[in-house]
Design an enzyme around this catalytic site. Structure first.
Site, PDB file in Angstrom:
ATOM      1  N   ASP A  17      10.508 -13.663   7.263  1.00 54.20           N
ATOM      2  CA  ASP A  17      11.876 -13.711   7.796  1.00 54.20           C
ATOM      3  C   ASP A  17      12.232 -15.114   8.267  1.00 54.20           C
ATOM      4  O   ASP A  17      13.354 -15.590   8.053  1.00 54.20           O
ATOM      5  CB  ASP A  17      12.032 -12.729   8.965  1.00 54.20           C
ATOM      6  CG  ASP A  17      12.212 -11.297   8.484  1.00 54.20           C
ATOM      7  OD1 ASP A  17      12.525 -11.101   7.288  1.00 54.20           O
ATOM      8  OD2 ASP A  17      12.046 -10.371   9.297  1.00 54.20           O
ATOM      9  N   ASP A  29       7.628 -13.035  12.334  1.00 58.99           N
ATOM     10  CA  ASP A  29       7.537 -12.663  10.916  1.00 58.99           C
ATOM     11  C   ASP A  29       7.747 -13.912  10.063  1.00 58.99           C
ATOM     12  O   ASP A  29       8.856 -14.447   9.987  1.00 58.99           O
ATOM     13  CB  ASP A  29       8.586 -11.599  10.598  1.00 58.99           C
ATOM     14  CG  ASP A  29       8.429 -11.085   9.164  1.00 58.99           C
ATOM     15  OD1 ASP A  29       8.436 -11.914   8.222  1.00 58.99           O
ATOM     16  OD2 ASP A  29       8.282  -9.875   8.981  1.00 58.99           O
ATOM     17  N   THR A  63      -0.611   7.738  -0.851  1.00 60.92           N
ATOM     18  CA  THR A  63      -1.966   7.714  -1.426  1.00 60.92           C
ATOM     19  C   THR A  63      -2.856   6.664  -0.752  1.00 60.92           C
ATOM     20  O   THR A  63      -4.079   6.701  -0.906  1.00 60.92           O
ATOM     21  CB  THR A  63      -1.914   7.354  -2.924  1.00 60.92           C
ATOM     22  OG1 THR A  63      -1.425   6.005  -3.037  1.00 60.92           O
ATOM     23  CG2 THR A  63      -0.992   8.298  -3.694  1.00 60.92           C
ATOM     24  N   ARG A  86       0.848  -1.183   0.000  1.00 53.81           N
ATOM     25  CA  ARG A  86       0.000   0.000   0.000  1.00 53.81           C
ATOM     26  C   ARG A  86       0.885   1.235   0.000  1.00 53.81           C
ATOM     27  O   ARG A  86       1.779   1.360   0.849  1.00 53.81           O
ATOM     28  CB  ARG A  86      -0.920   0.007   1.224  1.00 53.81           C
ATOM     29  CG  ARG A  86      -2.028   1.057   1.136  1.00 53.81           C
ATOM     30  CD  ARG A  86      -2.942   1.009   2.343  1.00 53.81           C
ATOM     31  NE  ARG A  86      -3.709  -0.204   2.456  1.00 53.81           N
ATOM     32  CZ  ARG A  86      -4.838  -0.461   1.803  1.00 53.81           C
ATOM     33  NH1 ARG A  86      -5.336   0.436   0.985  1.00 53.81           N
ATOM     34  NH2 ARG A  86      -5.479  -1.596   1.967  1.00 53.81           N
TER      35      ARG A  86
HETATM   36  N1  URA Z   1       2.960 -11.028   9.260  1.00 52.66           N
HETATM   37  C1  URA Z   1       3.782 -11.911   9.867  1.00 52.66           C
HETATM   38  O1  URA Z   1       4.662 -12.480   9.240  1.00 52.66           O
HETATM   39  N2  URA Z   1       3.613 -12.157  11.187  1.00 52.66           N
HETATM   40  C2  URA Z   1       2.648 -11.553  11.918  1.00 52.66           C
HETATM   41  O2  URA Z   1       2.537 -11.836  13.133  1.00 52.66           O
HETATM   42  C3  URA Z   1       1.804 -10.630  11.277  1.00 52.66           C
HETATM   43  C4  URA Z   1       1.978 -10.380   9.946  1.00 52.66           C
END
Ligand code: URA
Length: 209
Positions: free
Chosen positions: A203, A200, A108, A104
């Site tokens: 990651d 994440d 904008t 996003r």
């Molecule tokens: N994206 C992720 O990888 N982990 C989260 O907890 C939230 C969004």
């Protein structure tokens, strides 16, 4: 309203606990994400249409069921969605794979598609949109917007961990789609992470930070 299903088979719960652990390394994380995706694909594909086929067993002629050839495309949302593709392909090896990357625009607030490559006939395919985490729902909503704009209509969203906030947002934006998750967690924290979650997913899948 589309279906909302938590696929909480014991094998899936066990494997999810393995990848939630912060000490799970990249290699095992990647393998187990694919294993969970494969197990989920079994349930997500439950309503695939069948048709009759006449075959001969060594004993006699018989009418049996075969998949009717309804085609599937797996659509990972970049980047973490890629981690679920191979697992689903184990069960549905003939599926095509379309990729979608969006963000996003901060100024904008409009969604920007930075990469979209779909099979030509997405209007004729059952689409499995995959992303391990359904957090705010923003990217899932934008990805499904983009697929519908290209003619996609038969869409299921598949994730590993969902936040209630993301499920609500996705159901409101796209009430026609089915949502499947391996777990419905508690809430989103102020940084947008799912709690307890698994951190994440991108990651952890790719060993970045
Ligand atoms: N994206 C992720 O990888 N982990 C989260 O907890 C939230 C969004």
């Amino acid at each position: 309203m589309g279906k909302f299903q938590v696929i909480d088979h014991p094998l899936i719960q066990h494997k999810l606990t393995i990848i939630r652990d912060k000490d799970c390394g990249t290699k095992v994380f990647r393998e187990v994400v694919n294993e969970i995706a494969m197990l989920m694909a079994y349930e997500v594909s439950r309503d695939m249409p069948l048709e009759d086929v006449v075959i001969e067993t060594p004993i006699c002629e018989t009418t049996q069921k075969t998949l009717s050839g309804k085609k599937v495309a797996i659509v990972p949302i970049l980047r973490a969605g890629i981690g679920m593709v191979d697992g689903i392909l184990e069960l549905i090896p003939a599926a095509k794979v379309g990729h979608i990357g969006l963000y996003r625009d901060h100024d904008t607030l409009e969604p920007v598609e930075y990469f979209v490559k779909m099979p030509e006939d997405i209007d004729a395919r059952q689409l499995f949109v995959v992303d391990p985490m359904l957090a705010t729902g923003g990217s899932a909503i934008m990805a499904i917007d983009a697929l519908k704009a290209r003619g996609g209509s038969n869409i299921k969203f598949v994730c590993l961990v969902a936040a209630p906030e993301g499920v609500k947002a996705l159901q409101e934006a796209h009430p026609d789609i089915d949502i499947y998750t391996a777990a419905l967690d508690e809430y989103l924290d102020k940084d947008g992470y799912i709690v307890p979650g698994l951190g994440d997913a991108g990651d952890r899948l790719f060993g970045t930070k």
